[in-house]
Design a protein around this motif. Structure first.
Motif, PDB file in Angstrom:
ATOM      1  N   PRO B  99       0.651  -1.027  -0.386  1.00 42.60           N
ATOM      2  CA  PRO B  99       0.037   0.265  -0.349  1.00 42.60           C
ATOM      3  C   PRO B  99       1.011   1.251  -0.028  1.00 42.60           C
ATOM      4  O   PRO B  99       0.726   2.516  -0.841  1.00 42.60           O
ATOM      5  N   ASP B 100       1.856   0.989   0.573  1.00 41.97           N
ATOM      6  CA  ASP B 100       2.993   2.578   0.444  1.00 41.97           C
ATOM      7  C   ASP B 100       3.580   2.835  -1.275  1.00 41.97           C
ATOM      8  O   ASP B 100       4.419   3.689  -1.418  1.00 41.97           O
ATOM      9  N   LEU B 101       3.803   1.851  -1.614  1.00 37.34           N
ATOM     10  CA  LEU B 101       4.321   2.041  -3.456  1.00 37.34           C
ATOM     11  C   LEU B 101       3.820   3.125  -3.928  1.00 37.34           C
ATOM     12  O   LEU B 101       1.950   3.431  -4.101  1.00 37.34           O
ATOM     13  N   ASP B 102       4.757   4.009  -4.724  1.00 34.36           N
ATOM     14  CA  ASP B 102       4.441   5.162  -5.392  1.00 34.36           C
ATOM     15  C   ASP B 102       4.436   4.735  -6.838  1.00 34.36           C
ATOM     16  O   ASP B 102       5.810   4.593  -7.182  1.00 34.36           O
ATOM     17  N   LEU B 103       3.472   4.539  -7.208  1.00 31.69           N
ATOM     18  CA  LEU B 103       3.431   3.833  -8.602  1.00 31.69           C
ATOM     19  C   LEU B 103       4.052   5.011  -9.973  1.00 31.69           C
ATOM     20  O   LEU B 103       4.762   4.576 -10.248  1.00 31.69           O
ATOM     21  N   ARG B 104       4.002   5.842  -9.519  1.00 28.10           N
ATOM     22  CA  ARG B 104       4.120   7.207 -10.045  1.00 28.10           C
ATOM     23  C   ARG B 104       6.622   6.424 -10.266  1.00 28.10           C
ATOM     24  O   ARG B 104       6.816   6.629 -11.267  1.00 28.10           O
ATOM     25  N   GLU B 105       6.635   6.691  -9.080  1.00 25.61           N
ATOM     26  CA  GLU B 105       7.831   6.520  -8.623  1.00 25.61           C
ATOM     27  C   GLU B 105       8.509   5.616  -9.213  1.00 25.61           C
ATOM     28  O   GLU B 105       9.418   5.680 -10.070  1.00 25.61           O
ATOM     29  N   LEU B 106       7.937   4.771  -9.194  1.00 22.52           N
ATOM     30  CA  LEU B 106       8.191   3.315  -9.567  1.00 22.52           C
ATOM     31  C   LEU B 106       8.550   2.945 -11.369  1.00 22.52           C
ATOM     32  O   LEU B 106       9.200   3.160 -11.718  1.00 22.52           O
ATOM     33  N   ASP B 107       7.319   3.592 -11.622  1.00 18.34           N
ATOM     34  CA  ASP B 107       7.105   4.235 -12.880  1.00 18.34           C
ATOM     35  C   ASP B 107       8.171   4.727 -14.446  1.00 18.34           C
ATOM     36  O   ASP B 107       8.356   5.011 -14.891  1.00 18.34           O
ATOM     37  N   GLU B 108       8.670   6.352 -12.977  1.00 10.03           N
ATOM     38  CA  GLU B 108       9.824   7.411 -13.900  1.00 10.03           C
ATOM     39  C   GLU B 108      11.024   6.435 -13.140  1.00 10.03           C
ATOM     40  O   GLU B 108      11.541   6.723 -13.632  1.00 10.03           O
ATOM     41  N   PHE B 137      17.153  -7.857  -6.381  1.00 12.60           N
ATOM     42  CA  PHE B 137      18.664  -7.251  -7.258  1.00 12.60           C
ATOM     43  C   PHE B 137      19.060  -6.691  -6.883  1.00 12.60           C
ATOM     44  O   PHE B 137      19.902  -6.594  -6.450  1.00 12.60           O
ATOM     45  N   ARG B 138      18.014  -5.285  -6.627  1.00 15.23           N
ATOM     46  CA  ARG B 138      18.507  -3.717  -6.774  1.00 15.23           C
ATOM     47  C   ARG B 138      20.032  -4.015  -5.091  1.00 15.23           C
ATOM     48  O   ARG B 138      20.140  -2.899  -5.077  1.00 15.23           O
ATOM     49  N   ALA B 139      18.960  -4.298  -3.964  1.00 13.21           N
ATOM     50  CA  ALA B 139      19.692  -4.713  -3.621  1.00 13.21           C
ATOM     51  C   ALA B 139      20.511  -5.408  -2.944  1.00 13.21           C
ATOM     52  O   ALA B 139      21.385  -5.207  -2.060  1.00 13.21           O
ATOM     53  N   ARG B 140      20.822  -6.430  -3.837  1.00 19.66           N
ATOM     54  CA  ARG B 140      22.039  -7.950  -3.727  1.00 19.66           C
ATOM     55  C   ARG B 140      23.188  -6.595  -4.130  1.00 19.66           C
ATOM     56  O   ARG B 140      24.152  -7.260  -4.373  1.00 19.66           O
ATOM     57  N   ILE B 141      22.706  -5.797  -5.246  1.00 25.16           N
ATOM     58  CA  ILE B 141      23.874  -4.960  -6.485  1.00 25.16           C
ATOM     59  C   ILE B 141      24.193  -4.087  -5.498  1.00 25.16           C
ATOM     60  O   ILE B 141      26.002  -3.662  -5.426  1.00 25.16           O
ATOM     61  N   SER B 142      23.385  -3.103  -4.305  1.00 27.22           N
ATOM     62  CA  SER B 142      24.172  -2.144  -4.001  1.00 27.22           C
ATOM     63  C   SER B 142      24.594  -2.328  -2.246  1.00 27.22           C
ATOM     64  O   SER B 142      24.679  -1.368  -1.776  1.00 27.22           O
ATOM     65  N   LYS B 143      23.835  -3.393  -1.806  1.00 28.23           N
ATOM     66  CA  LYS B 143      24.457  -4.129  -0.814  1.00 28.23           C
ATOM     67  C   LYS B 143      23.783  -3.116   0.170  1.00 28.23           C
ATOM     68  O   LYS B 143      24.040  -2.657   1.719  1.00 28.23           O
ATOM     69  N   GLU B 147      14.354  -3.584   2.675  1.00 25.74           N
ATOM     70  CA  GLU B 147      13.378  -2.223   2.620  1.00 25.74           C
ATOM     71  C   GLU B 147      14.060  -1.206   2.742  1.00 25.74           C
ATOM     72  O   GLU B 147      13.304  -0.038   2.616  1.00 25.74           O
ATOM     73  N   VAL B 148      15.226  -0.383   2.893  1.00 26.81           N
ATOM     74  CA  VAL B 148      16.030   0.772   1.964  1.00 26.81           C
ATOM     75  C   VAL B 148      15.803   0.540   1.013  1.00 26.81           C
ATOM     76  O   VAL B 148      14.926   1.775   0.327  1.00 26.81           O
ATOM     77  N   VAL B 149      15.725  -0.566  -0.110  1.00 22.83           N
ATOM     78  CA  VAL B 149      15.189  -0.185  -1.757  1.00 22.83           C
ATOM     79  C   VAL B 149      13.943   0.032  -1.265  1.00 22.83           C
ATOM     80  O   VAL B 149      13.339   1.188  -2.313  1.00 22.83           O
ATOM     81  N   LYS B 150      13.190  -0.495  -1.063  1.00 25.52           N
ATOM     82  CA  LYS B 150      11.566  -0.482  -0.593  1.00 25.52           C
ATOM     83  C   LYS B 150      11.076   1.083  -0.467  1.00 25.52           C
ATOM     84  O   LYS B 150      10.140   1.835  -1.421  1.00 25.52           O
ATOM     85  N   GLN B 151      11.783   1.943  -0.173  1.00 25.10           N
ATOM     86  CA  GLN B 151      12.454   3.047   0.674  1.00 25.10           C
ATOM     87  C   GLN B 151      11.714   3.863  -0.319  1.00 25.10           C
ATOM     88  O   GLN B 151      11.109   5.081  -0.028  1.00 25.10           O
ATOM     89  N   ARG B 152      12.308   3.621  -1.661  1.00 22.62           N
ATOM     90  CA  ARG B 152      12.808   4.656  -2.164  1.00 22.62           C
ATOM     91  C   ARG B 152      11.737   5.110  -3.511  1.00 22.62           C
ATOM     92  O   ARG B 152      11.239   5.580  -3.801  1.00 22.62           O
ATOM     93  N   TYR B 211      20.358   7.396   3.452  1.00 27.20           N
ATOM     94  CA  TYR B 211      19.347   7.107   3.392  1.00 27.20           C
ATOM     95  C   TYR B 211      18.707   9.053   2.192  1.00 27.20           C
ATOM     96  O   TYR B 211      18.000   8.335   1.009  1.00 27.20           O
ATOM     97  N   HIS B 212      18.992   9.624   2.740  1.00 27.92           N
ATOM     98  CA  HIS B 212      18.698  11.184   1.504  1.00 27.92           C
ATOM     99  C   HIS B 212      19.109  11.107   0.380  1.00 27.92           C
ATOM    100  O   HIS B 212      18.361  10.950  -1.145  1.00 27.92           O
ATOM    101  N   LYS B 213      20.355  10.329   0.262  1.00 31.32           N
ATOM    102  CA  LYS B 213      20.793  10.094  -1.067  1.00 31.32           C
ATOM    103  C   LYS B 213      20.449   8.603  -1.926  1.00 31.32           C
ATOM    104  O   LYS B 213      20.564   8.919  -3.406  1.00 31.32           O
ATOM    105  N   ASN B 214      20.587   8.022  -0.956  1.00 26.40           N
ATOM    106  CA  ASN B 214      19.489   5.941  -2.020  1.00 26.40           C
ATOM    107  C   ASN B 214      17.843   7.308  -2.642  1.00 26.40           C
ATOM    108  O   ASN B 214      17.124   7.003  -3.873  1.00 26.40           O
ATOM    109  N   LYS B 215      17.571   8.034  -1.688  1.00 28.25           N
ATOM    110  CA  LYS B 215      15.993   7.954  -2.232  1.00 28.25           C
ATOM    111  C   LYS B 215      16.146   9.467  -3.324  1.00 28.25           C
ATOM    112  O   LYS B 215      15.474   9.827  -4.423  1.00 28.25           O
ATOM    113  N   LYS B 216      17.119   9.822  -3.564  1.00 27.85           N
ATOM    114  CA  LYS B 216      17.147  10.717  -4.348  1.00 27.85           C
ATOM    115  C   LYS B 216      17.692  10.063  -6.311  1.00 27.85           C
ATOM    116  O   LYS B 216      17.063  10.414  -7.338  1.00 27.85           O
TER     117      LYS B 216
END
Lengths: 328, 217
Positions: B99-108, B137-143, B147-152, B211-216
């Motif tokens: 429910p927290d997923l921002d589809l627009r963010e994901l789509d872009e 996959f992304r979590a594995r690559i970026s170590k 949850e941090v990846v999902k937060q993005r 956190y803020h770096k990843n979010k950007k």
């Protein structure tokens, strides 16, 4: 929206500070406390002064126990002037590239900087201590009857150190003895028992052990020793007998700043970056810091820091002041 | 259920009508013939007509077969819809699960676009599976933690950022992270901090920068 690069800059300076102090032995053993905010205009800061608590006495017969003002262990603060700074220019004109170089966990650039600053700070402080006036020196050579320190009189040297502290109404166990590797060798030759002090051992590199009730720390400041021309073994040295608050070494301002680069400096000009620390060191309690003049060879002479070039035996120190800061 | 006829179906109907009309005409002609030359001519004509009709019948059958084939090729969605593979249904399922997923963010997100390219096809993985695979996959690559990846891709004002009850979406709490405004104010104060003061915030500060770096990104 802010920029993560900009908020990262002061963090890197704090990290550099923590890393270089961790690599030192003498600087790390000093009190680093200060209070309030550094006054950048007047270059002033308050550092704490630890005094004894008052003991209020009364006559029981008179039943005269008056309420006394509340006392805290920390007596007061003293205002000092910060007069020293160290800095490094970076060869990067792009902030993100500089950050990449400095921020990485295994950054080689930061490692080099940390190493250089640690060596420099140790040497500067060591020389400043050695240059203290004669009344602050414990001349072991003359006190031992113009004799060099060896395995036959090393216990006597330790007794003298303890006695000096006691004579000034202080607990000698608060003191640490900083000396070159030579003193440890002699103590072992004399088959003195080395005990461990877990708190000091955990404190970091350089702790040799507790000998005859004295915590021995090995210093690696070559400017404080005189070596034999052939064997390079230590013949004479300035050792240091001090408590933690014997020296207050404060770094009240540390950051990485940007500045405009002139066209003549870099093609097309641009922005340069500089990691800066403002610092100074003080000896607020003279009786808690001594220099111990030791000779291991009666004919050897101690290093000198006077004359036209007071830092002659210090490498790459063109403008090294190596003097204690002043109290306002 | 009344459906609109396709052009092929209309053509087939016309052919049928023509065929029936020609049969009626043939019956009338047969009854009117008397004898002699007329009979022979009529016989030839009848033969010709039968041949034409046969050709027309064959052509009709061929077109009917073609139409049937074309219809089968044009409608692959129908059986997939029955299997629950409707894209809209899949997205609904994804939002229901996250429910927290921002589809627009994901789509872009360019990386997600690249990752999912060619994967979201009929009969393949669902969008929920693709999203989950991408996160891991992304979590594995970026170590980083998943949850941090999902937060993005979490909604900016979503419940996870308010950090209350630990919902099903993100688990990052606001208590663990400084806001960008707090970071800016702390960064101004930081050069003046004494070692103890800095020590007290250093971990959280580092975490917040990450956190803020990843979010950007």
């Amino acid at each position: 929206m802010g920029n993560t690069l900009n908020v990262n800059l002061p963090k890197i300076s704090q990290k550099i500070y923590q890393e270089w102090t961790a690599k030192t032995r003498l600087v790390k053993s000093c009190s680093n406390e200060f209070e309030g905010e550094f006054d950048l205009t007047n270059l002033e800061i308050d550092i704490p002064v630890f005094g004894h608590l008052s003991i209020h006495k009364t006559s029981i017969k008179e039943r005269d126990v008056k309420p006394a003002p509340v006392e805290f262990k920390k007596g007061s603060t003293i205002r000092v002037i910060i007069d020293k700074g160290r800095y490094n220019h970076w060869g990067e004109t792009k902030l993100n590239e500089l950050m990449d170089k400095l921020d990485a966990e295994d950054s080689e650039t930061r490692r080099r900087l940390v190493q250089d600053w640690a060596l420099d700070a140790e040497e500067e402080l060591g020389i400043a201590v050695a240059k203290l006036p004669t009344r602050r020196h414990i001349n072991a050579y003359s006190l031992l009857g113009n004799k060099a320190v060896d395995k036959t009189n090393i216990l006597l040297l330790f007794d003298i150190l303890k006695a000096k502290a006691k004579a000034a109404h202080m607990n000698y166990q608060e003191f640490d003895f900083f000396a070159s590797e030579k003193i440890g060798t002699i103590a072992r030759d004399a088959q003195l028992e080395f005990k461990a002090n877990p708190a000091k051992a955990a404190f970091g590199d350089g702790y040799v052990g507790r000998v005859n009730g004295i915590d021995l720390m090995e210093l690696e400041i070559d400017a404080l020793v005189k070596r034999n021309a052939d064997t390079a073994l230590v013949e004479a040295e300035y050792a240091i007998w001090k408590t933690r608050d014997g020296i207050q070494y404060v770094v009240p301002f540390k950051t990485t700043v940007s500045y405009e680069l002139d066209l003549s400096e870099v093609l097309l000009g641009g922005t340069g970056y500089q990691t800066v620390e403002y610092y100074d060191f003080f000896n607020i309690y003279p009786e808690r810091l001594y220099v111990v003049d030791i000779k291991y060879d009666a004919n050897a002479s101690l290093p000198t820091f006077t004359g036209a070039n007071p830092t002659a035996n210090v490498i790459n120190k063109d403008n090294l002041k190596a003097v204690f800061g002043t109290v306002k | 259920m009344a459906t609109e006829k396709t052009p092929i179906e209309k053509e087939l109907e016309d052919d049928d009508n023509k065929f029936l009309a020609s049969l009626e005409e043939l019956d009338e002609n047969t009854s009117d013939n008397e004898a002699g030359e007329a009979d022979e001519a009529a016989k030839k004509e009848e033969e010709e007509q039968r041949r034409k009709n046969k050709d027309a019948e064959e052509a009709r059958k061929r077109r009917e077969a073609e139409a049937k084939k074309a219809k089968t090729d044009d409608t692959p969605d129908t059986p997939d819809e029955e299997k629950g593979m409707d894209p809209r249904e899949q997205v609904r399922e994804l939002v229901k699960k996250y429910p927290d997923l921002d589809l627009r963010e994901l789509d872009e997100d360019v990386d997600f676009q690249e990752y999912s390219k060619g994967k979201w096809v009929a009969g393949g993985k669902s969008i929920t599976e693709i999203y989950e695979d991408y996160v891991s996959f992304r979590a594995r690559i970026s170590k980083e933690e998943e949850e941090v990846v999902k937060q993005r891709y979490a909604k900016k004002s979503g419940p996870s950022l308010k950090g209350s009850s630990g919902g099903t979406g993100g688990t990052q709490k606001s208590d663990d992270i400084f806001t960008m405004e707090e970071m800016e104010s702390l960064s101004k104060r930081m050069p003046y901090m004494n070692p103890k003061e800095y020590q007290s915030i250093s971990r959280k500060y580092e975490k917040s920068i990450q956190y803020h770096k990843n979010k950007k990104q």
